[in-house]
Design an enzyme around this catalytic site. Structure first.
Site, PDB file in Angstrom:
ATOM      1  N   GLY A  36       0.843  -1.204   0.000  1.00  0.00           N
ATOM      2  CA  GLY A  36       0.000   0.000   0.000  1.00  0.00           C
ATOM      3  C   GLY A  36       0.869   1.243   0.000  1.00  0.00           C
ATOM      4  O   GLY A  36       2.089   1.177   0.216  1.00  0.00           O
ATOM      5  N   GLY A  67       1.889   5.716   4.359  1.00  0.00           N
ATOM      6  CA  GLY A  67       0.849   6.299   5.205  1.00  0.00           C
ATOM      7  C   GLY A  67      -0.471   5.545   5.181  1.00  0.00           C
ATOM      8  O   GLY A  67      -1.440   5.949   5.831  1.00  0.00           O
ATOM      9  N   SER A  88       2.541  -0.532   8.450  1.00  0.00           N
ATOM     10  CA  SER A  88       3.327  -0.870   9.655  1.00  0.00           C
ATOM     11  C   SER A  88       2.409  -1.024  10.864  1.00  0.00           C
ATOM     12  O   SER A  88       2.634  -1.899  11.712  1.00  0.00           O
ATOM     13  CB  SER A  88       4.361   0.220   9.949  1.00  0.00           C
ATOM     14  N   THR A  89       1.400  -0.166  10.946  1.00  0.00           N
ATOM     15  CA  THR A  89       0.484  -0.208  12.093  1.00  0.00           C
ATOM     16  C   THR A  89      -0.272  -1.535  12.123  1.00  0.00           C
ATOM     17  O   THR A  89      -0.361  -2.180  13.174  1.00  0.00           O
ATOM     18  CB  THR A  89      -0.508   0.981  12.025  1.00  0.00           C
ATOM     19  N   ARG A 141      15.558  -1.286   5.139  1.00  0.00           N
ATOM     20  CA  ARG A 141      16.431  -0.316   4.463  1.00  0.00           C
ATOM     21  C   ARG A 141      17.470   0.286   5.417  1.00  0.00           C
ATOM     22  O   ARG A 141      18.384   0.978   4.985  1.00  0.00           O
ATOM     23  CB  ARG A 141      15.579   0.791   3.819  1.00  0.00           C
ATOM     24  N   ARG A 146      14.002  -0.447  -6.276  1.00  0.00           N
ATOM     25  CA  ARG A 146      12.765  -0.946  -5.624  1.00  0.00           C
ATOM     26  C   ARG A 146      12.564  -2.413  -6.001  1.00  0.00           C
ATOM     27  O   ARG A 146      12.173  -3.222  -5.151  1.00  0.00           O
ATOM     28  CB  ARG A 146      11.562  -0.110  -6.067  1.00  0.00           C
ATOM     29  N   ILE A 193       5.878  -0.823   0.558  1.00  0.00           N
ATOM     30  CA  ILE A 193       5.012  -0.221  -0.462  1.00  0.00           C
ATOM     31  C   ILE A 193       4.875  -1.213  -1.611  1.00  0.00           C
ATOM     32  O   ILE A 193       3.797  -1.459  -2.109  1.00  0.00           O
ATOM     33  CB  ILE A 193       5.607   1.115  -0.971  1.00  0.00           C
ATOM     34  N   SER A 194       6.007  -1.819  -2.005  1.00  0.00           N
ATOM     35  CA  SER A 194       6.048  -2.790  -3.122  1.00  0.00           C
ATOM     36  C   SER A 194       5.085  -2.355  -4.228  1.00  0.00           C
ATOM     37  O   SER A 194       4.064  -2.995  -4.449  1.00  0.00           O
ATOM     38  CB  SER A 194       5.735  -4.209  -2.635  1.00  0.00           C
TER      39      SER A 194
HETATM   40  N1  LIG Z   1      10.575   8.191  -2.915  1.00  0.00           N
HETATM   41  C1  LIG Z   1       9.959   7.496  -1.963  1.00  0.00           C
HETATM   42  N2  LIG Z   1       8.842   6.806  -2.257  1.00  0.00           N
HETATM   43  C2  LIG Z   1       8.229   6.088  -1.308  1.00  0.00           C
HETATM   44  N3  LIG Z   1       8.647   5.999  -0.019  1.00  0.00           N
HETATM   45  C3  LIG Z   1       9.773   6.663   0.313  1.00  0.00           C
HETATM   46  C4  LIG Z   1      10.460   7.442  -0.652  1.00  0.00           C
HETATM   47  N4  LIG Z   1      11.535   8.001  -0.032  1.00  0.00           N
HETATM   48  C5  LIG Z   1      11.516   7.598   1.245  1.00  0.00           C
HETATM   49  N5  LIG Z   1      10.467   6.789   1.456  1.00  0.00           N
HETATM   50  C6  LIG Z   1      10.225   6.102   2.749  1.00  0.00           C
HETATM   51  O1  LIG Z   1      10.552   4.749   2.504  1.00  0.00           O
HETATM   52  C7  LIG Z   1       9.509   3.893   2.942  1.00  0.00           C
HETATM   53  C8  LIG Z   1       9.147   2.868   1.877  1.00  0.00           C
HETATM   54  O2  LIG Z   1      10.135   1.907   1.766  1.00  0.00           O
HETATM   55  P1  LIG Z   1       9.809   0.564   1.003  1.00  0.00           P
HETATM   56  O3  LIG Z   1      11.032  -0.264   1.058  1.00  0.00           O
HETATM   57  O4  LIG Z   1       8.568  -0.004   1.566  1.00  0.00           O
HETATM   58  O5  LIG Z   1       9.533   1.068  -0.487  1.00  0.00           O
HETATM   59  S1  LIG Z   1       9.459   0.200  -1.811  1.00  0.00           S
HETATM   60  O6  LIG Z   1       8.677  -1.006  -1.510  1.00  0.00           O
HETATM   61  O7  LIG Z   1      10.817  -0.146  -2.219  1.00  0.00           O
HETATM   62  O8  LIG Z   1       8.793   1.047  -2.810  1.00  0.00           O
HETATM   63  C9  LIG Z   1       8.312   4.751   3.189  1.00  0.00           C
HETATM   64  O9  LIG Z   1       7.791   4.236   4.394  1.00  0.00           O
HETATM   65  P2  LIG Z   1       6.216   3.961   4.629  1.00  0.00           P
HETATM   66  O10 LIG Z   1       5.635   5.307   4.836  1.00  0.00           O
HETATM   67  O11 LIG Z   1       6.203   3.125   5.863  1.00  0.00           O
HETATM   68  O12 LIG Z   1       5.661   3.250   3.447  1.00  0.00           O
HETATM   69  C10 LIG Z   1       8.836   6.156   3.290  1.00  0.00           C
HETATM   70  O13 LIG Z   1       8.952   6.525   4.646  1.00  0.00           O
HETATM   71  N1  LIG Z   2      -6.578   2.062  10.883  1.00  0.00           N
HETATM   72  C1  LIG Z   2      -6.116   3.289  11.077  1.00  0.00           C
HETATM   73  N2  LIG Z   2      -6.944   4.300  11.374  1.00  0.00           N
HETATM   74  C2  LIG Z   2      -6.481   5.541  11.552  1.00  0.00           C
HETATM   75  N3  LIG Z   2      -5.180   5.888  11.468  1.00  0.00           N
HETATM   76  C3  LIG Z   2      -4.300   4.927  11.168  1.00  0.00           C
HETATM   77  C4  LIG Z   2      -4.713   3.581  10.962  1.00  0.00           C
HETATM   78  N4  LIG Z   2      -3.639   2.855  10.687  1.00  0.00           N
HETATM   79  C5  LIG Z   2      -2.584   3.681  10.723  1.00  0.00           C
HETATM   80  N5  LIG Z   2      -2.983   4.928  11.030  1.00  0.00           N
HETATM   81  C6  LIG Z   2      -2.119   6.107  11.147  1.00  0.00           C
HETATM   82  O1  LIG Z   2      -1.661   6.421   9.833  1.00  0.00           O
HETATM   83  C7  LIG Z   2      -0.316   6.822   9.867  1.00  0.00           C
HETATM   84  C8  LIG Z   2       0.492   5.962   8.924  1.00  0.00           C
HETATM   85  O2  LIG Z   2       0.501   4.646   9.423  1.00  0.00           O
HETATM   86  P1  LIG Z   2       1.724   3.676   9.109  1.00  0.00           P
HETATM   87  O3  LIG Z   2       1.397   2.390   9.734  1.00  0.00           O
HETATM   88  O4  LIG Z   2       3.011   4.329   9.480  1.00  0.00           O
HETATM   89  O5  LIG Z   2       1.630   3.582   7.527  1.00  0.00           O
HETATM   90  P2  LIG Z   2       2.654   3.005   6.474  1.00  0.00           P
HETATM   91  O6  LIG Z   2       3.497   1.969   7.169  1.00  0.00           O
HETATM   92  O7  LIG Z   2       1.817   2.420   5.394  1.00  0.00           O
HETATM   93  O8  LIG Z   2       3.464   4.163   6.006  1.00  0.00           O
HETATM   94  C9  LIG Z   2       0.134   6.742  11.315  1.00  0.00           C
HETATM   95  O9  LIG Z   2       0.069   8.019  11.871  1.00  0.00           O
HETATM   96  C10 LIG Z   2      -0.868   5.825  11.951  1.00  0.00           C
HETATM   97  O10 LIG Z   2      -1.084   6.130  13.302  1.00  0.00           O
END
Ligand SMILES: Nc1ncnc2c1ncn2[C@@H]1O[C@H](COP(=O)(O)OS(=O)(=O)O)[C@@H](OP(=O)(O)O)[C@H]1O
Ligand SMILES: Nc1ncnc2c1ncn2[C@@H]1O[C@H](COP(=O)(O)OP(=O)(O)O)[C@@H](O)[C@H]1O
Length: 280
Positions: free
Chosen positions: A110, A113, A117-118, A143, A157, A183-184
């Site tokens: 996904g 955000g 992770s949550t 990473r 990626r 994110i994949s």
């Molecule tokens: N350019 C760019 N695009 C997307 N995300 C970015 C980028 N730069 C840094 N980040 C941070 O890296 C986290 C995603 O890492 P991933 O290894 O899951 O990414 S991927 O699967 O290789 O696309 C991602 O964490 P999550 O928010 O938990 O998804 C970001 O915090």
């Molecule tokens: N089910 C949910 N309802 C409301 N807020 C959420 C929910 N799951 C996660 N969040 C909030 O969304 C934000 C991003 O969550 P996170 O798990 O870090 O996302 P990701 O790992 O996809 O980047 C965090 O601030 C988290 O507290």
């Protein structure tokens, strides 16, 4: 008494380890000829027999698997030449029996955000409370170490997903419920990871959360930076995300209507229960 004259009670069994106090003199005459010693010998002999049967069973298992195969066959895999797979009699199914669960990979994909992770943490915690062993491979965390050499350009990626897919496969083989949350963004890479595992052991979970919701959350301020052009190639902004077409589980979250992380994790638990992964 010369210590070198002491012999183990039974071949292959250290009398000191298995029988505690028991020891033998030369000529296999026990120092202790009390009934308790005799009982212990009998118990040790029975235990040896059981162990022998277990080991023989495992050796037979290997022999059967190799029947009719060329044992010395060398392979070339990628750039690795002349390599040979080494079998071990303790297999996934044996580890699963120990852990009382089935090893598999829960792959959570996904946008940044979206709550990957949550949900992964909620799921891992719920499994822990039930007595099931899981391990999280979080993209962000991996990473920090294994994948620290990779950027966010497309080919990196791809390599990021491939490596995590391989590690997840090892965890599943170890008998863990491995939760990979990345994110994949590319469908093809997720399909590759799926194909690494036996049928059904790859459970794809799609965090179906609109970009607008993720952007409003923006817990790390990354969307803001991306919109300002300070991060280039940010997923969902100026880099693609390909949503799954056939995920086993879709966790939807619409604007203003989002189930709690525990409720979302509960859906994954229900799936695992129904599919029989939470028992061996
Ligand atoms: N350019 C760019 N695009 C997307 N995300 C970015 C980028 N730069 C840094 N980040 C941070 O890296 C986290 C995603 O890492 P991933 O290894 O899951 O990414 S991927 O699967 O290789 O696309 C991602 O964490 P999550 O928010 O938990 O998804 C970001 O915090
Ligand atoms: N089910 C949910 N309802 C409301 N807020 C959420 C929910 N799951 C996660 N969040 C909030 O969304 C934000 C991003 O969550 P996170 O798990 O870090 O996302 P990701 O790992 O996809 O980047 C965090 O601030 C988290 O507290």
């Amino acid at each position: 008494m010369n210590a070198s004259l002491l012999k183990p009670a039974l071949p292959g069994i250290s009398s000191s380890k298995r029988l505690g106090f028991f020891s033998f003199s030369d000529g296999n005459k026990p120092f202790h000829s009390k009934p308790r010693g005799v009982c212990l010998i009998k118990a040790a002999m029975e235990e040896t027999q059981t162990l022998k049967q277990d080991v023989n069973g495992m050796v037979d298992k290997l022999a059967n698997r190799h029947a009719g195969k060329n044992h010395n066959q060398l392979s070339t895999i990628g750039n690795s030449t002349n390599i040979k797979w080494h079998e071990c009699p303790v297999e996934k199914i044996d580890r699963e029996k120990l852990l009382k669960q089935k090893g598999c990979v829960i792959w959570i994909t996904g946008l940044s955000g979206s709550g990957k992770s949550t949900v992964a943490c909620a799921l891992s915690h719920m499994l822990y409370q039930r007595g099931n062993l899981s391990y999280i491979l979080d993209g962000d965390n991996v990473r920090h170490g294994l994948n620290r050499d990779l950027s966010f350009k497309a080919e990196d990626r791809v390599e990021n997903i491939r490596r995590v897919g391989e590690v997840a496969k090892l965890f599943a083989d170890a008998g863990f419920i491995c939760i990979a949350c990345l994110i994949s963004p590319y469908r093809r890479d997720r399909a590759e990871c799926r194909s690494m595992l036996p049928n059904r052991d790859f459970v794809e979970v799609f965090m179906d959360v609109p970009l607008q919701v993720c952007e409003n959350r923006d817990p790390k301020g990354l969307y803001k930076l991306a919109r300002a052009g300070k991060i280039k190639g940010f997923t969902g902004i100026d880099d693609p995300y390909e949503p799954p077409l056939d995920a086993e589980i879709v966790l939807q979250c619409n604007t203003g209507d989002c189930s709690s992380p525990c409720d979302l994790a509960e859906k994954v638990i229900s799936y695992l229960e129904v599919e029989g992964y939470l028992q061996a």
